[in-house]
Design a protein around this motif. Structure first.
Motif, short mmCIF file in Angstrom:
data_model
loop_
_atom_site.label_atom_id
_atom_site.label_comp_id
_atom_site.label_asym_id
_atom_site.label_seq_id
_atom_site.Cartn_x
_atom_site.Cartn_y
_atom_site.Cartn_z
N ASN A 64 52.53 31.40 0.78
CA ASN A 64 52.45 30.24 1.66
C ASN A 64 51.57 29.20 0.98
O ASN A 64 50.43 28.94 1.37
N TYR A 65 52.11 28.60 -0.07
CA TYR A 65 51.33 27.76 -0.95
C TYR A 65 50.91 26.45 -0.29
O TYR A 65 51.74 25.73 0.27
N PRO A 66 49.62 26.09 -0.36
CA PRO A 66 49.17 24.83 0.21
C PRO A 66 49.57 23.64 -0.67
O PRO A 66 49.71 23.79 -1.89
N ILE A 67 49.73 22.50 -0.06
CA ILE A 67 50.04 21.26 -0.75
C ILE A 67 48.81 20.36 -0.68
O ILE A 67 48.33 20.03 0.40
N GLU A 68 48.29 19.96 -1.82
CA GLU A 68 47.14 19.07 -1.90
C GLU A 68 47.38 18.04 -2.99
O GLU A 68 47.88 18.38 -4.06
N HIS A 69 47.01 16.80 -2.70
CA HIS A 69 47.16 15.71 -3.67
C HIS A 69 48.59 15.62 -4.19
O HIS A 69 48.83 15.27 -5.35
N GLY A 70 49.54 15.99 -3.33
CA GLY A 70 50.95 15.90 -3.70
C GLY A 70 51.43 17.01 -4.61
O GLY A 70 52.56 16.97 -5.10
N ARG A 71 50.58 18.06 -4.82
CA ARG A 71 50.97 19.18 -5.67
C ARG A 71 50.80 20.49 -4.93
O ARG A 71 50.03 20.59 -3.98
N GLN A 72 51.51 21.51 -5.37
CA GLN A 72 51.46 22.83 -4.73
C GLN A 72 50.49 23.73 -5.49
O GLN A 72 50.51 23.78 -6.73
N TYR A 73 49.65 24.46 -4.74
CA TYR A 73 48.64 25.33 -5.35
C TYR A 73 48.79 26.76 -4.83
O TYR A 73 49.43 27.01 -3.82
N HIS A 74 48.15 27.70 -5.53
CA HIS A 74 48.26 29.11 -5.14
C HIS A 74 47.56 29.35 -3.81
O HIS A 74 46.66 28.62 -3.41
N LEU A 301 48.57 15.84 -17.11
CA LEU A 301 47.39 15.02 -16.78
C LEU A 301 46.98 15.14 -15.32
O LEU A 301 45.81 15.36 -14.99
N GLU A 302 47.94 14.96 -14.41
CA GLU A 302 47.62 15.04 -12.98
C GLU A 302 47.22 16.47 -12.60
O GLU A 302 46.29 16.68 -11.82
N ALA A 303 47.94 17.44 -13.15
CA ALA A 303 47.65 18.84 -12.82
C ALA A 303 46.23 19.21 -13.23
O ALA A 303 45.50 19.87 -12.49
N PHE A 304 45.80 18.77 -14.41
CA PHE A 304 44.46 19.07 -14.88
C PHE A 304 43.39 18.42 -14.01
O PHE A 304 42.29 18.97 -13.85
N SER A 305 43.70 17.27 -13.46
CA SER A 305 42.65 16.36 -13.00
C SER A 305 42.46 16.25 -11.49
O SER A 305 41.33 16.07 -11.03
N LEU A 306 43.53 16.31 -10.70
CA LEU A 306 43.43 15.89 -9.30
C LEU A 306 42.42 16.70 -8.51
O LEU A 306 41.53 16.13 -7.86
N ARG A 307 42.52 18.01 -8.53
CA ARG A 307 41.57 18.82 -7.76
C ARG A 307 40.15 18.68 -8.29
O ARG A 307 39.20 18.56 -7.52
N LEU A 308 40.00 18.71 -9.59
CA LEU A 308 38.66 18.66 -10.16
C LEU A 308 37.98 17.32 -9.90
O LEU A 308 36.81 17.26 -9.53
N TYR A 309 38.71 16.25 -10.09
CA TYR A 309 38.11 14.92 -9.89
C TYR A 309 37.91 14.60 -8.41
O TYR A 309 36.85 14.10 -8.00
N CYS A 310 38.91 14.89 -7.59
CA CYS A 310 38.82 14.52 -6.17
C CYS A 310 37.92 15.47 -5.39
O CYS A 310 37.05 15.03 -4.62
N GLU A 317 41.56 9.41 -4.89
CA GLU A 317 42.78 9.73 -5.62
C GLU A 317 43.31 8.53 -6.41
O GLU A 317 43.78 8.69 -7.54
N ASP A 318 43.22 7.33 -5.84
CA ASP A 318 43.73 6.16 -6.56
C ASP A 318 42.87 5.85 -7.80
O ASP A 318 43.38 5.33 -8.80
N GLU A 319 41.58 6.19 -7.74
CA GLU A 319 40.72 6.01 -8.92
C GLU A 319 41.14 6.95 -10.04
O GLU A 319 41.14 6.57 -11.22
#
Length: 350
Positions: A64-74, A301-310, A317-319
């Protein structure tokens, strides 16, 4: 892992979502556990239906993978690994596998393992399972087990390959030791690296080998073309800062040898490889490696960055999107001649 910190196929990251409320544990009374009276209904006399229902519920909770920042995570141990597990990321992980093969001249591992004698192999943080599957194809007489936080591996696999959902930082409870244990790009994914390396050592059979392949998390430029004024440098510094804030070392590569020796490994070897980021190298082999590398970096790029930066550094997210657009433009320009170092450390249990 692959990623600038590492890809993985098993590993950490943002603040995990709030856990569901759990009732306080009921104290256990002294004495034997009481047995529930057997049902007189013959249909209820076995555990079959209960096990089936429980298994279905458990499986649902794992996928039941959560969706965050427009991406799916474990979902399993949510928050312990920062990268997504959706289709674009799976494609990037397989691309990174090809990068590793290119960088290591087509070799899946470097340890001097006698595969004619190896019967059991463990792939820690298997990701898409591509390494485990290739090992299963090449060595049909060996049993290959891959573990990961996500159930993202394919169903059509060699008969000697199996996958399981597991957290490598939980207690290891395997019933028998392995002949070869492999770990690749777990940077940014492990809270306690010395304990992890010790677990690998302790779960090897005498004479067995382990191999660790990981990055040091830094990008270098021998000609000074990557400077502090570049968005790419800002981006890399942010990823390293976020990994350190989480307590999950984003730069394990150069420390692997020390951890392996401290864990009791013998015949330890440590090799370093430079992977260019982009096809700027004169050497044809390194040019090919660089092309694989920049392709997977741009894809991730987005995969590496979104969770860590936000979630860790507190950026909007727009930054992050603006920063990554600048990084993408710099990398595509071909003016930055940067490389990352891959460390390969292997050792044997006496």
């Amino acid at each position: 892992m692959a990623s600038p910190l590492a890809t993985h196929e098993a590993g950490p990251a943002s603040s995990p979502p709030a856990a569901p409320a759990v009732a306080a544990a009921t104290p256990q009374a002294e004495g034997p556990i009481e047995v529930e009276p057997e049902s007189t209904d013959e249909a209820d006399s076995s555990y079959g239906d209960q096990v089936t229902t429980f298994t279905a519920s458990l499986t649902s909770s794992l996928v039941n993978y959560p969706i965050e920042h427009g991406r799916q995570y474990h979902a399993y141990r949510a928050g312990s690994y920062p990268l997504p597990n959706d289709e674009p990321e799976l494609e990037r992980l397989d691309m990174t596998h090809q990068l590793m093969l290119a960088g290591l001249n087509g070799r899946l591992y470097l340890a001097p393992v006698d595969m004619e004698k190896v019967q059991s192999i463990l792939d820690v943080g298997t990701g898409t399972g591509i390494w485990a599957i290739e090992m299963g194809d090449r060595f049909p007489n060996a049993e290959v087990l891959g573990n990961d936080l996500s159930a993202i591996q394919p169903h059509w696999i060699p008969p000697n390959v199996k996958f399981e959902i597991d957290d490598v930082e939980s207690p290891w409870v395997y019933s028998k030791p392995f002949d070869f244990i492999f770990s690749r790009y777990m940077a940014g994914s492990i809270l306690n690296w010395p304990a992890f390396v010790q677990n690998v050592h302790d779960n090897l059979a005498p004479g067995g080998w382990a191999e660790f392949q990981d990055y040091d998390g830094e990008w270098y430029s021998g000609d000074g073309s990557l400077t502090a004024s570049h968005a790419t440098r800002t981006w890399m510094n942010g990823l390293i800062e976020a990994g350190n804030k989480l307590g999950r070392d984003p730069q394990p590569g150069g420390k692997l040898e020390g951890w392996a020796r401290a864990a009791g490994f013998a015949n330890v070897a440590h090799r370093r490889f430079k992977f260019p980021i982009g096809p700027w190298a004169r050497d044809p082999h390194l040019k090919r490696v660089g092309l694989w590398n920049i392709t997977q970096v741009l894809e991730g790029l987005e995969a590496f960055s979104l969770r860590l930066y936000c979630d860790v550094l507190g950026w909007k997210e727009d930054e992050v999107v603006v920063l990554l657009a600048n990084v993408r433009n710099e990398l595509k320009s071909g003016k930055i001649h940067a490389h990352v170092e891959l460390h390969v450390v292997y050792g044997q249990k006496e």
